[in-house]
Write a protein that holds these residues in place. Structure first.
Motif, short mmCIF file in Angstrom:
data_model
loop_
_atom_site.label_atom_id
_atom_site.label_comp_id
_atom_site.label_asym_id
_atom_site.label_seq_id
_atom_site.Cartn_x
_atom_site.Cartn_y
_atom_site.Cartn_z
N ILE A 191 -27.72 9.25 20.94
CA ILE A 191 -27.11 8.13 20.20
C ILE A 191 -25.99 7.48 21.00
O ILE A 191 -25.89 6.25 21.03
N VAL A 192 -25.15 8.28 21.66
CA VAL A 192 -23.98 7.70 22.34
C VAL A 192 -24.28 7.24 23.77
O VAL A 192 -23.41 6.63 24.39
N LEU A 193 -25.48 7.48 24.27
CA LEU A 193 -25.83 6.98 25.60
C LEU A 193 -26.04 5.47 25.48
O LEU A 193 -27.12 5.00 25.16
N SER A 194 -24.97 4.74 25.68
CA SER A 194 -24.98 3.30 25.41
C SER A 194 -24.81 2.44 26.65
O SER A 194 -24.77 1.22 26.54
N SER A 195 -24.72 3.08 27.81
CA SER A 195 -24.57 2.31 29.04
C SER A 195 -24.99 3.16 30.24
O SER A 195 -25.11 4.38 30.15
N TYR A 196 -25.18 2.48 31.34
CA TYR A 196 -25.52 3.15 32.60
C TYR A 196 -24.45 4.18 32.96
O TYR A 196 -24.76 5.32 33.30
N GLU A 197 -23.19 3.80 32.85
CA GLU A 197 -22.09 4.70 33.19
C GLU A 197 -21.96 5.85 32.19
O GLU A 197 -21.71 6.99 32.56
N LYS A 198 -22.14 5.57 30.91
CA LYS A 198 -22.04 6.61 29.87
C LYS A 198 -23.12 7.67 30.08
O LYS A 198 -22.91 8.86 29.84
#
Length: 78
Positions: free
Chosen positions: A59-66
Motif C-alpha cells: 500500500i505505501v509503495l507510492s514512488s520509485y524512491e519509496k
C-alpha cells in the motif's frame, strides 16, 4: 545488480524507458501506474528479489524512491 533488477521491474510492469525512472516517478504520475499496474509492479519486485511483501508495504509503495526504502526491510539494498 540489485538496481538493475529494481529498474527491470519498473520497465516490465510499466513499459518505461530508462529516462522515465527517477525521483519524480510516483503512483498515478503516469497512466500505466494505476491500481492494476501497481499490482504488476509488486509481482515483478517479488519475483525479482524472491520476497513476499506485506500488505502494508504494498500500500505505501507510492514512488520509485519509496520502493527502494521498503525493499531495505527485506534485506534488499538498492
Amino acid at each position: 545488480m540489485n538496481l538493475e533488477k529494481y529498474n527491470g521491474a519498473f520497465f516490465t510492469a510499466f513499459k518505461l524507458s530508462e529516462a522515465q525512472l527517477g525521483e519524480k516517478l510516483e503512483y498515478q504520475s503516469i497512466p500505466e501506474w494505476d491500481s492494476v499496474g501497481h499490482m504488476s509492479l509488486i509481482a515483478e519486485l517479488e519475483d525479482a528479489f524472491d520476497i513476499m511483501m506485506d500488505t502494508e508495504d504494498i500500500i505505501v509503495l507510492s514512488s520509485y524512491e519509496k520502493g527502494k526504502e521498503i525493499l531495505r526491510k527485506y534485506d534488499v539494498e538498492i
